[in-house]
Design an enzyme around this catalytic site. Structure first.
Site, short mmCIF file in Angstrom:
data_model
loop_
_atom_site.label_atom_id
_atom_site.label_comp_id
_atom_site.label_asym_id
_atom_site.label_seq_id
_atom_site.Cartn_x
_atom_site.Cartn_y
_atom_site.Cartn_z
N ASP A 317 0.86 -1.18 0.00
CA ASP A 317 0.00 0.00 0.00
C ASP A 317 0.91 1.24 0.00
O ASP A 317 2.13 1.15 0.13
CB ASP A 317 -0.94 -0.02 1.22
N GLU A 514 -10.91 6.52 4.21
CA GLU A 514 -9.93 5.85 5.06
C GLU A 514 -10.08 6.25 6.53
O GLU A 514 -11.19 6.48 7.01
CB GLU A 514 -8.51 6.08 4.51
C1 GLC Z 1 -4.42 4.26 -0.05
C2 GLC Z 1 -5.30 3.07 0.24
C3 GLC Z 1 -5.36 2.06 -0.87
C4 GLC Z 1 -5.13 2.73 -2.21
C5 GLC Z 1 -3.74 3.32 -2.22
C6 GLC Z 1 -3.44 4.07 -3.52
O1 GLC Z 1 -3.77 4.68 1.11
O2 GLC Z 1 -5.07 2.37 1.46
O3 GLC Z 1 -6.63 1.42 -0.80
O4 GLC Z 1 -5.27 1.78 -3.25
O5 GLC Z 1 -3.50 4.17 -1.12
O6 GLC Z 1 -4.27 5.19 -3.63
#
Ligand code: GLC
Length: 622
Positions: A317, A514
């Site tokens: 991530d 988030e």
């Molecule tokens: C974010 C998320 C993830 C996402 C990534 C790219 O923090 O946790 O779900 O795909 O970053 O945007």
């Protein structure tokens, strides 16, 4: 203006001819409009995964394992110089910040691609984006209900159709990889990402996970696929409240459960996604019993890759490896890659990451075989996507972004997602005939941003008008045009002197994404409560429509209205709601258990607690 791809240093003698052709194109380009489709490109310097591996240097292999965010690339030539394997747009990462049209996105992606094709071996870039409820970063795109609403439909065929449309709109911008579906199983509704989950029960989530993968990729990964991502592995939805990372209450926290519960609750959606052929898996920020997932070799390598036979590639991530407890960044890189990560979503210091991988291999901290396995997985995906032959946007898809045909499917999805919690005195359906007055109010009745929620144009989303769509109020105006129904919209000014036969309140949560959406209260909100009371006290029949990413505490609100609808986060097509109100009916079933009080959380089916409404509840059709 996209130049034909010139190979990097060390290419064959016909380089001078290529340079001359580029010069001619450049000269011609100055005289004519910039082409919207890039010029033909020379074939890459390798023709298969094995061939590429045999020719790549260690630094080039490290480059393929490295993903940078577009917002951190100040010099696109770096893509060629370092042979970057991937670039992503994070939430709101458009051509000029949040937003941008499909054509502007396609031009951006093709520009980055032209630099990748100009690397020494010309291995094409795999561009990634979060298309989590449609191509939600792109203005004018069709935005569908967020996953929690799609969970309420229980309609796998519809999920597949929705993701197939998303696939087409993503292809229209030249992007071939989406960080979706989240196959998270949301167990505590205080989690800010509850709306990204299809629900609390793996038996609900798993078939929809499979359908989403098939919608994005097709029956197999091909030249018309968008690579799907099952995320966030594993247990992201099962963290304990109060253990959150990054300053959050629960997001990125610690999933404190036995392995048998982890396997029973959180693993089945991955098994379904793998059976459906999912091409990538993203690792969770969260921990399992104190071990950060980004460093958990048992779960990533032994379980996901060996036991479940996952042959795609595993991506971190956003800056996820920086949460590992190791002393240096190079150690974090080694820890993650040795645990089984194949690509690092850095997303900023991509040069430092490449250097760390090279250093770690040279000093024996990362086996060369691990790097070769990672690059093999990544290149296999690129060849399966046929990127080597079709690296640029297929512009035939671009005009379809946000088409009426796509929006019509989204409208159906909205209707099927609606969950009718109460319908006393047959308040619903509303008649289309006859003469009567409807008054509408609430902060979300005419607010497209509240209707689409987070991950909409920007990362966090925003109230107000940020893209093209139909608010509930606009849909009501359209559907009652030419009838004997008169309308009044009081907005949030609900204390005025008005009355009507029917009142419709639309309100709820404002956008978040988030951990920023983690909630300690699941409160309905005083503004919402006051506005609902005001409207319902001035009409004969009152209908409440709640826009929220999860259950809120509504015990004191339910008595105010004769009908109460959980509309989740519907997306751009508000007409799906009026369709249901005026006769199409309701079919949604709760994808999560609805608590009476926040102190009930976490509350899930079978845990012995008494909910306000159980998993699967929903009045149908009225
Ligand atoms: C974010 C998320 C993830 C996402 C990534 C790219 O923090 O946790 O779900 O795909 O970053 O945007």
């Amino acid at each position: 203006m996209t130049l034909p791809a010139l190979r990097g240093a060390g290419r064959t003698p016909h380089r001078r001819a290529l340079l001359l052709s580029a010069l001619l194109v450049l000269t011609a380009g100055l005289l004519t409009a910039a082409p919207t489709t890039p010029a033909a490109h020379a074939a890459a310097g390798c023709t298969s995964t094995a061939d590429c591996l045999s020719k790549m240097t260690l630094a080039e292999k490290a480059g393929q394992m490295t993903q940078a965010a577009n917002s951190y690339i100040s010099n696109k030539q770096d893509i060629a110089t370092y042979g970057l394997g991937s670039v992503l747009s994070g939430g709101g990462g458009g051509p000029n910040g949040a937003g941008g049209t499909a054509t502007q996105w396609a031009d951006m992606v093709d520009s980055y691609q032209s630099y990748a094709l100009n690397s020494r071996l010309g291995i094409p870039l795999l561009y990634g984006v979060d298309a989590v409820h449609g191509h939600n970063n792109v203005q004018g795109a069709t935005l569908f209900p967020h996953h929690i609403g799609m969970g309420a439909t229980r309609d796998a065929a519809l999920v597949q159709r929705v993701e197939d449309i998303t696939r087409q709109e993503v292809l229209g911008t030249g992007i071939r990889w989406s960080f979706a579906p989240c196959v998270c199983v949301a167990r505590d509704d205080r989690w800010g990402r509850t709306y990204e989950s299809y629900g609390e029960d793996p038996s609900v989530v798993s078939p929809l996970a499979s359908a989403a993968v098939k919608g994005l990729q097709g029956s197999a990964i091909s030249s018309t696929s968008v690579l799907a991502t099952a995320k966030h592995y594993i247990g992201d939805g099962g963290t304990t409240y109060g253990t959150g990372s990054s300053g959050y209450l629960i997001d990125q926290g610690n999933t404190q459960i036995s392995e048998s519960e982890l396997r029973a609750v959180h693993l089945p959606p991955y098994q379904s996604a793998i059976t459906a052929g999912v091409g990538s898996v993203m690792v969770s920020y969260s921990s399992w019993n104190g071990t950060k997932m980004h460093g958990d070799k048992y779960l990533i390598t032994d379980v996901l890759k060996t036991e479940l036979g996952f042959t795609g590639f595993v991506v971190s991530d956003w800056a996820g490896i920086k949460q590992l407890p190791d002393a240096t960044y190079a150690d974090q890189v080694a820890h993650a890659i040795n645990a089984g990560l194949d690509m690092i979503m850095v997303p900023d210091d991509y040069v430092g990451t490449i250097n760390a991988i090279v250093t770690d291999v040279n000093n024996g901290k990362i086996p060369q075989s691990r790097v070769d396995d990672a690059v093999t997985r990544i290149l296999n995906a690129k060849f399966a996507l046929d990127l080597f032959n079709h690296p640029y946007t297929d512009r035939s898809y671009t005009p379809q972004v946000g088409s009426q045909a796509h929006r019509d499917v989204a409208r159906q999805a909205v209707r099927e997602s609606l969950t009718l919690l109460k319908n006393d005195s047959s308040a619903l359906p509303l008649p289309k005939t006859g003469t009567y007055k409807i008054v509408v109010g609430g902060k979300s009745a005419d607010d497209l941003g509240n209707q689409t929620g987070g991950w909409s144009i920007s990362w966090q989303g925003s109230s107000g008008t940020h893209t093209t769509g139909t608010t509930f109020w606009q849909a009501l105006q359209q559907t009652t045009a030419g009838t004997g129904i008169t309308l009044q919209n009081v907005g949030t000014r609900t204390k005025g002197n008005y009355s009507a036969d029917v009142g419709i309140w639309v309100g709820g949560e404002t956008p978040y994404a988030e951990g920023k959406g983690d909630s300690s209260t699941l409160a309905f909100g005083n503004d919402n409560s006051t506005q609902l009371s005001d409207i319902c006290s001035r009409v004969k029949t009152c209908i409440a429509i709640l826009y929220s990413g999860r259950p809120l505490i509504i015990g004191n609100q339910l008595p105010k209205a004769q009908a109460f609808i959980a509309a989740w986060l519907p997306g751009t097509e508000g007409a799906g709601i009026t369709d249901a109100l005026f006769g199409a009916g309701f079919s949604g079933k709760l994808p999560v258990t609805w608590p009476t009080a926040v102190t009930d959380e976490p509350i899930n089916s079978g845990d012995g607690k008494t909910p306000l409404f159980p998993l699967g509840y929903g009045i149908t059709p009225y």
